[in-house]
Design an enzyme around this catalytic site. Sequence first.
Site, mmCIF file in Angstrom:
data_model
loop_
_atom_site.group_PDB
_atom_site.id
_atom_site.type_symbol
_atom_site.label_atom_id
_atom_site.label_comp_id
_atom_site.label_asym_id
_atom_site.label_seq_id
_atom_site.Cartn_x
_atom_site.Cartn_y
_atom_site.Cartn_z
ATOM 1 N N ASN A 2 -2.057 -3.432 -11.651
ATOM 2 C CA ASN A 2 -1.634 -2.018 -11.600
ATOM 3 C C ASN A 2 -0.794 -1.589 -12.806
ATOM 4 O O ASN A 2 -0.604 -0.381 -13.033
ATOM 5 C CB ASN A 2 -0.869 -1.704 -10.300
ATOM 6 C CG ASN A 2 -1.758 -1.625 -9.073
ATOM 7 O OD1 ASN A 2 -1.332 -1.895 -7.951
ATOM 8 N ND2 ASN A 2 -3.032 -1.259 -9.261
ATOM 9 N N ASP A 7 -5.280 1.328 0.478
ATOM 10 C CA ASP A 7 -6.115 2.026 -0.500
ATOM 11 C C ASP A 7 -6.356 3.477 -0.084
ATOM 12 O O ASP A 7 -6.406 3.789 1.112
ATOM 13 C CB ASP A 7 -7.456 1.284 -0.643
ATOM 14 C CG ASP A 7 -8.161 1.635 -1.949
ATOM 15 O OD1 ASP A 7 -7.587 2.376 -2.770
ATOM 16 O OD2 ASP A 7 -9.304 1.171 -2.143
HETATM 17 C C1 FPP Z 1 -4.156 2.219 -3.838
HETATM 18 O O1 FPP Z 1 -4.575 3.549 -3.741
HETATM 19 C C2 FPP Z 1 -2.711 2.177 -3.674
HETATM 20 C C3 FPP Z 1 -1.859 1.653 -4.589
HETATM 21 C C4 FPP Z 1 -2.305 1.055 -5.841
HETATM 22 C C5 FPP Z 1 -0.408 1.687 -4.378
HETATM 23 C C6 FPP Z 1 0.059 1.522 -2.957
HETATM 24 C C7 FPP Z 1 1.459 1.894 -2.923
HETATM 25 C C8 FPP Z 1 2.099 2.560 -1.948
HETATM 26 C C9 FPP Z 1 1.521 2.940 -0.662
HETATM 27 C C10 FPP Z 1 3.505 3.010 -2.134
HETATM 28 C C11 FPP Z 1 4.451 2.070 -2.803
HETATM 29 C C12 FPP Z 1 4.901 0.997 -1.954
HETATM 30 C C13 FPP Z 1 6.165 0.767 -1.597
HETATM 31 C C14 FPP Z 1 6.500 -0.460 -0.860
HETATM 32 C C15 FPP Z 1 7.236 1.699 -1.869
HETATM 33 P P1 FPP Z 1 -5.206 4.262 -5.014
HETATM 34 O O2 FPP Z 1 -4.115 4.956 -5.741
HETATM 35 O O3 FPP Z 1 -5.966 3.286 -5.845
HETATM 36 O O4 FPP Z 1 -6.131 5.283 -4.302
HETATM 37 P P2 FPP Z 1 -7.553 5.808 -4.797
HETATM 38 O O5 FPP Z 1 -8.479 4.629 -4.793
HETATM 39 O O6 FPP Z 1 -7.880 6.819 -3.756
HETATM 40 O O7 FPP Z 1 -7.330 6.410 -6.161
#
Ligand code: FPP
Length: 244
Positions: A69, A21
């Site tokens: 998502n 996250d």
């Molecule tokens: C949450 O942070 C993260 C995600 C929903 C996506 C995680 C994905 C990756 C690290 C990259 C993709 C993975 C691979 C295997 C290629 P957020 O976007 O919700 O962060 P925030 O809460 O700060 O907005």
Amino acid sequence: MEAHKISELTKIPLHVAIIMDGNGRWAAQRGLPRLAGHRAGTENLRTVISAAADFGVKYITFYAFSTENWKRPEDEVKGLMRLLSEFIDREMIKLHKQGARLLHIGHLEGLGPTLEKKVRDAIELTKDNKTITVILAFNYGGRDEIITAIKQMLSEGVPADEVNEDLISKHMFTAGIPDPDLVIRTSGEQRTSNFLVWQSVYSEWAFPKAYWPDFNKEALLETLIEYSQRDRRFGGLTDPKKQE
Ligand code: FPP
């Protein structure tokens, strides 16, 4: 890495699962688009996989894309799919050389035939590797996994009196994978967000403050030290592993 810190690692979790996250906030802090955060987060996978393998972790699961998502803006969804594709193209040969085995949990068929094949090929390529098992939760949801397992058992005609924890576990995407000993959610948020709902009932949880792209080897070590200090009882009075 300071030796005295390593010496505080008195027990190593067999399986660490991570909710990555904070990519969006990491990007916002730098005035960058959210996808730049996801890109930096993808780069960080290699660092954390290598660090976990160095510390002796045998299974590591990453929650990369949840069944929820899909509700994000189309550009972000497409960007995350592209990052998965690039991750496989760029990193799998290196991970294969390091002895990493790739597994996937969730609905691969939802990613489209090209990406599905790419992931399946990477799983096939690495299937005999033994150093560390890397499990990508992509198009994964814990409740969806339970529903999928129930449907599967019903379609097999499993009699009601044969349903038990072991049988349900065998119908999960995670069949054959030990339950996570430690679940980490970065960025300081403290929610489970539909991750490993069935498997994490006796997991220890840790909520380090770092945003995922900044969660480095040092931060993993600190979190593993925190885990070393926990006393796990599994509903009993003592930690069964301490009695061995
Ligand atoms: C949450 O942070 C993260 C995600 C929903 C996506 C995680 C994905 C990756 C690290 C990259 C993709 C993975 C691979 C295997 C290629 P957020 O976007 O919700 O962060 P925030 O809460 O700060 O907005």
